[in-house]
Design an enzyme around this catalytic site. Structure first.
Site, PDB file in Angstrom:
ATOM      1  N   GLU A 103       0.821  -1.207   0.000  1.00 57.20           N
ATOM      2  CA  GLU A 103       0.000   0.000   0.000  1.00 57.20           C
ATOM      3  C   GLU A 103       0.859   1.262   0.000  1.00 57.20           C
ATOM      4  O   GLU A 103       1.846   1.344   0.735  1.00 57.20           O
ATOM      5  CB  GLU A 103      -0.905   0.053   1.233  1.00 57.20           C
ATOM      6  CG  GLU A 103      -1.752   1.320   1.257  1.00 57.20           C
ATOM      7  CD  GLU A 103      -2.491   1.570   2.559  1.00 57.20           C
ATOM      8  OE1 GLU A 103      -2.356   0.758   3.500  1.00 57.20           O
ATOM      9  OE2 GLU A 103      -3.197   2.594   2.637  1.00 57.20           O
ATOM     10  N   ASP A 130       9.473   6.082  15.103  1.00 61.32           N
ATOM     11  CA  ASP A 130       9.378   7.512  14.806  1.00 61.32           C
ATOM     12  C   ASP A 130       9.794   8.274  16.059  1.00 61.32           C
ATOM     13  O   ASP A 130       9.190   8.099  17.119  1.00 61.32           O
ATOM     14  CB  ASP A 130       7.928   7.840  14.429  1.00 61.32           C
ATOM     15  CG  ASP A 130       7.723   9.322  14.106  1.00 61.32           C
ATOM     16  OD1 ASP A 130       6.624   9.671  13.664  1.00 61.32           O
ATOM     17  OD2 ASP A 130       8.663  10.127  14.308  1.00 61.32           O
ATOM     18  N   ASP A 182      10.458  12.035  17.548  1.00 63.78           N
ATOM     19  CA  ASP A 182      10.099  13.416  17.264  1.00 63.78           C
ATOM     20  C   ASP A 182      10.639  14.324  18.369  1.00 63.78           C
ATOM     21  O   ASP A 182      10.397  14.077  19.543  1.00 63.78           O
ATOM     22  CB  ASP A 182       8.565  13.468  17.227  1.00 63.78           C
ATOM     23  CG  ASP A 182       8.050  14.782  16.700  1.00 63.78           C
ATOM     24  OD1 ASP A 182       8.588  15.834  17.088  1.00 63.78           O
ATOM     25  OD2 ASP A 182       7.106  14.750  15.907  1.00 63.78           O
TER      26      ASP A 182
END
Lengths: 431, 449
Positions: free
Chosen positions: B72, B140, B142
């Site tokens: 996808e 991830d 941040d």
């Protein structure tokens, strides 16, 4: 269902027979059984399981184990029964697994195709220091003969998530006692799947052919056993409204006594409390008409005045009648067992649940003292509570108040009540 | 150059406010036209295709021709139009779709059991045949999650004073993923503004189920506790778990004492050192130090940096062993872990179907390219000098092709980044080929090992 007959084997049996002793339920068994045997085994097995349940609540482990394998197809959709069965069977399995010798445990694990491999002496030496570090970091120091296994990290997510094992290059080093946990979890999940599969087989095929033969036995076993569930109280235990006060202070377990006292004090109970106490009273022998009178008179001082007679009848009375199976789908609800009471989640404004679990230590001490338990006993009880042995704590309370031992262990509030009445009646009769 | 000015003019006309101001709102030349050029000449589409094919794009008999087509993608177009469940059968389809639609952002999702574009056909019967089957293990990190421990910037900004926290995260995680979990093919990517992404691409990682991903994230989870907890790190136990101990001695301690302590001036003012004192479980010690430092208006003759000296004092008091208080044992470590240990976004890692931005995208707010970071070289990575879209276009325009065979990116600042990516890729593809050759199917159960 393949039933393995009980075999009296010498304890030093060879490893090859261990698979007969400890089944791992990797697949649903084929069905072949003699009806009479089935009933015998089923009852036997349930007795063993109940024994464990009693033993655990009393802090003891059963001495003898029968080598029976019975799969209850649990045709009555009682989730509680299935959960109880799974827990007990898992405890049984865990206990028996621990009894096996280390070699036998290792061979069992490979026989069951569990992906844990014992590590060699040489490998152990290379990682010994790190294993020690992990053990100390979780407060479980190693001793000289702690065995270690190696498994791919994917197999032990709960262990490495909590940093309870040493990881190296994709493998986890798992200590023996941690393995038992994992094996037990695997056992439980296999057994659960088996139950589902067997149930499917039962409902889709067996029902038709065996309905007349097996069905009544299964139904009777599942509803009749687990110890009495107090849904059909004996006449001798019937309680009348005038007795209720007296018997509350002498024979109610703390959980029900507390609810009863609160009801008297505030003339109201929230839903959880009404259910727990109401069903208990039903189990004790309070008839529906008396129950309606009882609750109405209690609530009359507050609630009735607010909501009025008509609404009371509609809502509260309706739910009392519902509990007795006279409304709606007419299920005759059963009084809560200790397990159910302990697992409740009372929140603000609630008084139900198990006081041994849900009360603060101060409040519990005060409540026990109010019940007449002496200081030293209270200390012993609180000690059990700190270790989360709530039912043992309740049993100790019972023994302190009645000044008599109670070996079976408390599993059900109505059991407490019945036992108490029995002792008190004996005392009365002997004087 | 005038062409560029015109482009900028056009943009400004849309927004009346900025018509008299030089382009403040439009970051350094981010525009759809630039993006078009970027996708046409610089974006390494073929390399990304080869990466995500994991060797299945070859002629090997073990190749699964449907593999790439079951992956996808999602595009975010201008005006926040979001297209999900996109898929491409081959690199040509992918490249032409990107060039045609010019997405502001490209996200990569999992590989499904069937082509995501055809998912509705398989949704019948309630028997969920459309489900994710492979997906890289991703992380991830941040910088805004570190706002309570950095004073140089906050929110969306980063600078060279706080960026070292990202390097700590990269080193700690990279080391653990390799040493503890045995992974080898790990790609680190700058997220374009204030963080980094990690893509673990080993087959074993791609086949992890949600529960295992959550467990790995939990293994890395040390900073816990919400709003009402001044103390977010609790290191109980007589010693640290080897993973934590190694992270501490090899990365965290030095990073804290030699970098963050000074760059963030952690003890220079009362509100800053109070935050640290709050972590100490013993009030008497905390107030003893507080008094000492509050009264210290005139710093002593010592030339030593006040942060360093106060930290030494604190360590001395905690480690002197004079105070026999529970929970002091690991207090120094707890402070260091609080201020430096990696803080992941747990949700990103836990689910196979989580979409994550593709490498080499352009960040719409900064114009910077999401370039790979070499973990062995991360200390030299400077987020403030990462090439921007307009910079690259300018470089293209200003130079000429040196030879026929030369690729356009070779004469821009993107060169180094693509080389890093290709070196990661070649190692990865080599191992994919090996896996196909030996035909060993490492099942998620790994029961054959």
């Amino acid at each position: 269902m393949e039933i393995v007959r009980s075999q009296r084997e010498p304890t030093h049996s060879a490893a090859s027979t261990t698979s007969a002793k400890l089944s791992f339920y990797r697949s649903a068994p084929a069905l072949e059984v003699r009806l009479e045997d089935f009933e015998l085994y089923a009852i036997d097995r349930l007795r063993v399981l109940q024994g464990i349940s009693d033993g655990l609540s009393r802090g003891k482990k059963p001495e003898e184990m029968e080598k029976l394998v019975l799969l209850l197809s649990t045709s009555p959709p009682r989730d509680e029964l299935r959960k109880w069965f799974l827990s007990m069977e898992t405890s049984l399995f865990r206990y028996r697994f621990r009894l096996e010798s280390p070699e036998s445990q290792r061979s069992l694990m490979s026989e069951f195709q569990l992906p844990y491999k014992a590590i060699s002496r040489a490998e152990f030496e290379t990682v010994k220091e790190k294993l020690n570090q992990v053990a100390r970091s979780i407060g479980q120091p190693l001793n000289a003969d702690t065995l270690f296994f190696k498994a791919p990290f994917e197999e032990v997510p709960e262990l490495f998530a909590g940093r309870r094992v040493f990881l190296q290059k994709g493998f986890a080093y798992v200590a023996m006692h941690q393995v038992v946990s994992l094996v037990a979890t695997q056992f439980r999940s296999n057994l659960s799947k088996c139950l589902v599969l067997t149930n499917r087989k039962w409902t889709s095929t067996i029902r038709d052919t065996e309905r007349d033969r097996l069905a009544p036995i299964i139904e009777a076993l599942s509803t009749g056993y687990l110890g009495p569930d107090y849904s059909q109280p004996k006449n001798s235990a019937e309680i009348s409204l005038k007795d209720i006060n007296g018997q509350a202070s002498s024979s109610f377990p703390l959980c029900m006594r507390h609810l009863f006292d609160k009801l008297r004090e505030t003339h109201h109970l929230k839903h959880g409390g009404r259910m727990q106490l109401g069903l208990f009273l039903k189990g004790v022998g309070l008839r529906l008409e008396d129950a309606l009178l009882f609750w109405k008179s209690e609530f009359s001082q507050k609630v009735l005045q607010i909501v009025g007679a008509e609404r009371f009848d509609k809502e509260y009375a309706y739910s009392i009648r519902h509990n007795y199976g006279k409304e709606g789908k007419r299920t005759d609800y059963t009084p809560y067992s200790c397990q159910k009471v302990i697992s409740s989640t009372p929140s603000t404004g609630d008084h139900h649940g198990c006081p041994y679990r849900h009360f603060s230590e101060e409040n519990l001490r005060a409540a026990l003292t109010k019940m007449g338990v002496c200081g030293r006993s209270v200390d012993g009880i609180l000690d059990k509570v700190r270790n989360k042995h709530y039912q043992i704590a309740c049993t100790l309370t019972f023994e302190a108040i009645h000044d008599a031992p109670y070996d079976s262990g408390i599993n059900h509030p109505n059991q407490y009540f019945d036992a108490s009445r029995k002792i008190l009646q004996n005392k009365m009769e002997s004087t | 150059m005038s062409k560029d000015e015109n482009l900028v003019e056009d943009e400004m006309q849309i927004d009346q406010h900025d018509s008299d101001r030089p382009q403040k709102n439009v970051p350094d030349g981010f525009s759809e036209d630039y993006l078009k050029v970027y996708y046409g000449k610089l974006f390494p589409c073929v390399d990304i295709y080869r990466w995500l094919s994991y060797g299945n794009d070859g002629k090997h008999p073990a190749c699964d021709q449907s593999y790439f087509g079951r992956r996808e993608f999602s595009f975010t177009l201008e005006n926040d139009i979001y297209l999900r469940f996109l898929s491409f059968n081959n690199v040509v389809e992918m490249e032409s779709s990107i060039r045609k639609k010019c997405p502001f952002k490209i996200d990569i999702g999992p590989v499904y059991t069937v082509d995501p574009a055809k998912r509705r056909a398989y949704a019948q019967g309630g028997n969920n045949v459309f489900s994710p089957i492979e997906r890289e293990l991703v992380f991830d990190i941040d910088m805004s999650d570190y706002d309570d421990v950095r004073y140089c910037c906050s929110g969306a900004d980063v600078c060279l004073d706080c960026w070292p926290l990202m390097n700590v995260a990269i080193k700690v995680l990279d080391m653990s993923l390799r040493e503890d979990f045995g992974f080898n093919h790990i790609l680190w990517v700058y997220s374009g503004r204030r963080g980094v992404h990690c893509w673990v691409c080993d087959g074993r990682a791609r086949r992890l189920r949600d529960e295992q991903r959550a467990s790995i994230a939990e293994y890395f989870h040390v900073n816990k506790g919400g709003e009402n907890n001044a103390k977010k790190v609790n290191l109980t136990g007589a010693v640290l778990h080897p993973f934590l101990a190694r992270s501490y001695t090899e990365v965290l301690k030095d990073s804290f004492e030699k970098k963050m302590l000074l760059s963030q001036k952690l003890f220079a003012s009362e509100d800053r050192f109070q935050k640290i004192l709050q972590i100490i479980p013993d009030d008497s010690i905390a107030s003893e130090l507080l008094d000492k430092w509050q009264g210290n208006r005139r710093s002593s003759i010592s030339k030593e940096d006040v942060n360093v000296s106060r930290w030494e004092q604190l360590k001395h008091v905690l480690q002197s062993g004079k105070h026999k208080v529970q929970g002091l044992r690991r207090c120094v470590e707890e402070i260091i872990f609080t201020y430096t240990f990696p803080r992941l976004d747990m949700e990103v890692s836990k689910h196979m179907n989580h979409l994550l931005k593709a490498p080499f995208c352009v960040h719409p707010k900064t114009g910077r390219i999401c370039v790979p970071i070499d973990p062995n070289d991360c200390d030299d990575f400077d987020p403030t000098t990462v090439p921007t879209l307009s910079q690259l276009i300018e470089e293209l325009n200003m130079s000429n092709k040196r030879s026929e065979s030369e690729e356009d990116w070779e004469r821009t600042s993107l060169r180094k980044s693509i080389e890093i990516f290709r070196s990661f890729l070649s190692a990865l593809l080599k191992s994919c080929k090996k896996e196909m050759n030996s035909n060993v199917r490492q099942s998620t159960d790994a029961r054959n090992w």
